[in-house]
Scaffold this active site. Structure first.
Site, mmCIF file in Angstrom:
data_model
loop_
_atom_site.group_PDB
_atom_site.id
_atom_site.type_symbol
_atom_site.label_atom_id
_atom_site.label_comp_id
_atom_site.label_asym_id
_atom_site.label_seq_id
_atom_site.Cartn_x
_atom_site.Cartn_y
_atom_site.Cartn_z
ATOM 1 N N PHE A 84 24.472 28.638 35.288
ATOM 2 C CA PHE A 84 24.708 27.412 36.050
ATOM 3 C C PHE A 84 25.693 27.697 37.179
ATOM 4 O O PHE A 84 26.742 28.296 36.958
ATOM 5 C CB PHE A 84 25.277 26.349 35.102
ATOM 6 N N ASN A 186 32.305 21.410 30.514
ATOM 7 C CA ASN A 186 31.295 20.856 31.414
ATOM 8 C C ASN A 186 29.967 21.062 30.691
ATOM 9 O O ASN A 186 29.257 22.028 30.930
ATOM 10 C CB ASN A 186 31.312 21.578 32.759
ATOM 11 N N PRO A 187 29.634 20.158 29.763
ATOM 12 C CA PRO A 187 28.493 20.376 28.874
ATOM 13 C C PRO A 187 27.173 19.971 29.526
ATOM 14 O O PRO A 187 27.156 19.380 30.616
ATOM 15 C CB PRO A 187 28.812 19.438 27.710
#
Length: 280
Positions: A84, A186-187
C-alpha cells in the site's frame, strides 16, 4: 514536453497531471523537480524513458510505483507492487502519536498492519529510543516493511522489529500483554464494493484495502488486540475512511475497554482518525 505530458495525463483522468509529469521527468533525469526550471532540453534516451513511464502513468499505474519511492514526513520509503502506498493524510496520525510519546523514555509502540512501515519507521526516527514493533500480515507487503526497516536502521535510525502476523489474532504478541504504551494502525477500512480510483483498485494489495460490508470488520478484531496489549492509560490511534467518523468512534466506545474516545479531521476537514485510551 511537460505541457504535452500534462495534457495526456489530464485526458487519462490523473488527478495531478502537471505535478506527476514533472516528478516523472525529474526521476528519469535524476534531478530534483526544482532543477527542471533550469533545463533547456532533454536527450533522446531520457525522452524515450520518460515517454514509457508517462504511458504507464496514463494507464493509472501509481506514480510511486514508477519512481519506486514515496515521501512520508521526514522519510522517503521504497514502494512498489504488493504494498500500500502511504498517503499524506496518515502523517497526521503519526503527529498525534508523537505528541502522546513526548517526554517518554523507551516507550513501547506497536504498529498493526504496517505495510511500507511508514508509521512505525517515522515514530522510530522522530522519537529515538522508542521500542517499535511493526506487524504485517500480507506476505508481499512485509518484504517492503523489512526492506525499509533495514534501510532506516542502516541510516542510523532506531531499529524497528518487523513481525509477520495478523492484527486480529488473539495470540499476537502475547509477550507484550499490558505493556504497550501506544498502538497505532492504518487498517483495511474500505467497505466491500466501494468505488475507488484505478490506482487503488488495480495496484494496492486487497488485504490493505477491503474491510467487509461496512469497512470495519478488521477494526473489530484489532480492538481486541489493542485492548489486550495496552497498559492502562495507553493510547490507541486508528485511521479510517471519511464516512466512518461516526461509526468507528462508536465501535470503540461500544467495546467497553477504552475511554477518552475522540475523532480527528485531516487538513481538508474530513474525518480521518479515531483516538482513545485504555481503560483501567
Amino acid at each position: 514536453m511537460l505541457a504535452a505530458a500534462a495534457r495526456r495525463l489530464t485526458e487519462a483522468g490523473v488527478a495531478s497531471p502537471r505535478v506527476d509529469a514533472e516528478l516523472l521527468l525529474a526521476h528519469v533525469l535524476g534531478v530534483p523537480r526544482t532543477r527542471l526550471l533550469t533545463l533547456d532540453d532533454v536527450d533522446a534516451g531520457a525522452a524515450a524513458r520518460f515517454e514509457t513511464l508517462l504511458g504507464q502513468r496514463a494507464d493509472r499505474v501509481p506514480l510511486q510505483h514508477l519512481t519506486g519511492r514515496a515521501p512520508f514526513r521526514y522519510l522517503e520509503l521504497a514502494v512498489g507492487p504488493g504494498v500500500f502506498v502511504p498517503r499524506p493524510e496518515t502523517e497526521q496520525l503519526v503527529g498525534w502519536a508523537l505528541e502522546q510519546l513526548a517526554g517518554a523514555t523507551g516507550p513501547v509502540v506497536v504498529d498493526l498492519g504496517s505495510g511500507s512501515g511508514a508509521i512505525a519507521l517515522s515514530i522510530a526516527r522522530e522519537h529515538p529510543g522508542a521500542r517499535v514493533t511493526a506487524v504485517e500480515h500480507d506476505p508481499g507487503a512485509i518484504e517492503w516493511t523489512r526492506h525499509n526497516a533495514r534501510d532506516r536502521a542502516a541510516a542510523g535510525d532506531t531499529p524497528v522489529e518487523v513481525l509477520a502476523g495478523d492484527m486480529t489474532d488473539p495470540e499476537l504478541l502475547r509477550v507484550l500483554d499490558g505493556r504497550v504504551d501506544l498502538v497505532v494502525s492504518n487498517p483495511p477500512y474500505v467497505p466491500d464494493g466501494a468505488r475507488v480510483p484505478r490506482e487503488v483498485a488495480d495496484h494496492d494489495p486487497p488485504l490493505a484495502l477491503w474491510g467487509g460490508p461496512d469497512g470495519l470488520d478488521v477494526v473489530r478484531g484489532l480492538l481486541g488486540t489493542a485492548a489486550r496489549l495496552l497498559r492502562p492509560g495507553g493510547g490507541l490511534g486508528i485511521e479510517h475512511a471519511d464516512q466512518q467518523g461516526g461509526s468507528l468512534p462508536a465501535l470503540v466506545r461500544a467495546h467497553g475497554g477504552f475511554t477518552e474516545v475522540d475523532d480527528h479531521p485531516d487538513l481538508a476537514g474530513r474525518p480521518r482518525y479515531t483516538t482513545a485510551r485504555r481503560a483501567g
